[in-house]
Design a protein around this motif. Structure first.
Motif, short mmCIF file in Angstrom:
data_model
loop_
_atom_site.label_atom_id
_atom_site.label_comp_id
_atom_site.label_asym_id
_atom_site.label_seq_id
_atom_site.Cartn_x
_atom_site.Cartn_y
_atom_site.Cartn_z
N TYR A 182 11.27 100.16 45.72
CA TYR A 182 11.58 101.58 45.56
C TYR A 182 11.58 101.99 44.09
O TYR A 182 11.04 103.03 43.71
N PHE A 183 12.19 101.15 43.26
CA PHE A 183 12.28 101.44 41.83
C PHE A 183 10.89 101.50 41.20
O PHE A 183 10.60 102.37 40.37
N SER A 184 10.00 100.58 41.61
CA SER A 184 8.64 100.57 41.09
C SER A 184 7.91 101.87 41.46
O SER A 184 7.28 102.50 40.61
N ASP A 185 7.99 102.26 42.73
CA ASP A 185 7.34 103.51 43.17
C ASP A 185 7.93 104.72 42.46
O ASP A 185 7.22 105.67 42.11
N ILE A 225 0.99 102.58 35.17
CA ILE A 225 1.16 101.49 36.13
C ILE A 225 1.35 100.15 35.45
O ILE A 225 2.15 99.32 35.90
N SER A 226 0.67 99.92 34.33
CA SER A 226 0.83 98.64 33.63
C SER A 226 2.22 98.51 33.02
O SER A 226 2.79 97.41 33.00
N THR A 227 2.77 99.62 32.56
CA THR A 227 4.14 99.60 32.03
C THR A 227 5.14 99.25 33.12
O THR A 227 6.08 98.47 32.90
N VAL A 228 4.93 99.82 34.29
CA VAL A 228 5.83 99.53 35.41
C VAL A 228 5.74 98.06 35.80
O VAL A 228 6.76 97.40 36.05
N ARG A 229 4.52 97.52 35.86
CA ARG A 229 4.37 96.12 36.21
C ARG A 229 5.11 95.22 35.23
O ARG A 229 5.74 94.23 35.61
#
Length: 458
Positions: A315-318, A327-331
């Motif tokens: 959930y936090f990632s989405d 998206i790369s920062t989130v990963r």
């Protein structure tokens, strides 16, 4: 799964030819039908997600049977720590060999059928382990062989799951599917720990193998009768699938030259090796360090914490992506929690600790590792959605080999050094190395597109 900007970019008709239904090229690219007939209808997808959740849970129940029973079996068969490490490590030898094969077979005959066959096979091996142990006096060799066979048949599971995710599930729901599957792995470990602690005292270690083998076989039978035997599994394959498969095979060698690919693979190797080490040796650590402690506490609480943590991680990632984060920062954020924060809690175990503190620190560490479901675990679909199954199989094969080395090495170090401190320090060092490589070289930009294909958008 592409990032927000990448997905919009592709939908507008850039950087792709065969994979986008709205794109044409000046040479050989053709128009592809906008409707993918391979996707599950929503109602069928929900049923499959529930079944896959149960199957992944049982996968880990069967996988954890040996680590949970290792102390009792070692006492019965007079194994040393090196012997126990050899038996536990045998799983990863087999697990290495069938990763790519599982993804390839899933692409050819359907991941559903491969999963069902895999479950039926590991059910027979698990239920037959106590019988195999009684066949001769060479118990060490027989148990190592049983774990090797278990690794062989379970090695196809996750590549098949990745294949299903990319072929049958719409892109917007893939993160939810992977997060749900990750949470079920911890539920399976939790059930195995709780059930194993009770059954070991009441019925002996053999009962653990009989029960988990029976439940796994029942699941495989349910999948066959309710899904594969009926009309619900008859989903027609369109020509798009063959085109993408051919394209993916041509690009496979080129992908190996990409730094972002190797950063992802190396981080996954480090993450897998440390996770497998904790999974294999934690029951023994608690049993030896706190012999007076109640078994179900340390076999249940850490994995109970991991279930909501895995779901929250997805959930936090989405949520971060929806807020506009790249998206790369989130990963990288998710992987920092999974490898960096978890290692901090593992290091708290170096030195004397009380039983409640040890349970607390390990619960926090294991809970943090679940955030990899929004990091490296889905990064393969960011980078190479057209060949995610094959690449995930390769990545998991490398992770399995690293797990084999770490689990066996940990057993040797415990036996020789007579201390768990060296193992926890090694876990921290490996995690820090993998995390550093991923933070520097990791990315989420798609790399499986043909640069030489000129694109004309209409």
């Amino acid at each position: 799964m592409d990032g927000k900007h990448t997905s919009e970019h592709d939908r507008n008709g850039f950087n792709t030819c065969l994979l986008d239904p709205k794109v044409y090229t000046s040479s050989n690219c053709t128009k592809v039908a906008p409707v993918d007939q391979n996707l599950w209808p929503r109602s069928l997808a929900r049923k499959w997600i529930l079944m896959l959740f149960m199957g992944t849970c049982l996968l880990y129940c069967a996988r954890m049977a040996m680590p949970i029973c290792a102390v009792s079996m070692a006492a019965s068969f007079h194994w040393s720590k090196i012997d126990s490490g050899l038996v536990l490590g045998g799983f990863f030898w087999g697990y290495c060999f069938t990763q790519i094969l599982g993804g390839y077979a899933s692409d050819k005959v359907g991941g559903e059928r491969v999963l069902s066959l895999s479950a039926a096979s590991w059910a027979l091996i698990t239920a037959g382990t106590p019988l195999l142990a009684s066949l001769s006096s060479h118990t060490l060799a027989l148990m190592t062989m049983a774990r090797f066979l278990m690794g062989l048949v379970q090695g196809v599971f996750y590549p098949s799951l990745a294949s299903l995710c990319s072929q049958r599930v719409v892109e917007e729901e893939r993160v939810f599917l992977m997060s749900t599957m990750h949470s079920s792995t911890y539920l399976g470990t939790l059930i195995a720990g709780g059930m194993g602690s009770l059954m070991l005292d009441a019925y002996g270690w053999e009962s653990m193998f009989y029960v988990t083998g029976f439940l796994s076989g029942l699941w495989a039978l349910m999948v066959w009768q309710c899904f594969l035997k009926g009309e619900s599994a008859q989903i027609q394959t369109v020509s798009k699938k063959n085109s993408e498969g051919s394209l993916s095979r041509k690009l496979c060698l080129k992908l190996l030259s990409k730094p972002s690919i190797w950063a992802m693979v190396f981080a996954h190797m480090c993450m897998s090796s440390t996770s497998y080490t904790l999974l294999s040796w934690l029951p023994t650590y608690f049993k030896e360090s706190f012999p007076e402690a109640t078994g179900w506490v340390y076999n249940v609480i850490p994995w109970l914490t991991a279930i909501p943590s895995a779901l929250c991680g997805g959930y936090f990632s989405d949520h971060l992506i929806s807020q506009g984060y790249h998206i790369s920062t989130v990963r990288k954020i998710m992987q920092f929690v999974a490898m960096g924060v978890s290692s901090m809690f593992v290091m708290f175990l170096v030195g004397p600790v009380t039983f409640p503190s040890a349970v607390l620190f390990l619960s926090a560490a294991i809970g943090a590792t679940t955030f990899t479901s929004g990091g490296v675990s889905v990064n393969v679909q960011d980078l190479t959605p057209s060949c995610a199954g094959a690449l995930y199989g390769f990545m998991n094969m490398m992770g399995s080999f690293a797990g084999l080395v770490m689990v066996s090495l940990s057993g040797y170090l415990i036996e020789v050094m007579m201390s768990w401190t060296i193992v926890f320090s090694l876990i921290t060092l490996v995690n820090a190395t993998g995390l550093g490589i991923f933070l520097i070289f990791g990315d989420a930009r798609r790399v499986d597109l043909q640069d030489s294909c000129p694109v004309i958008t209409l």
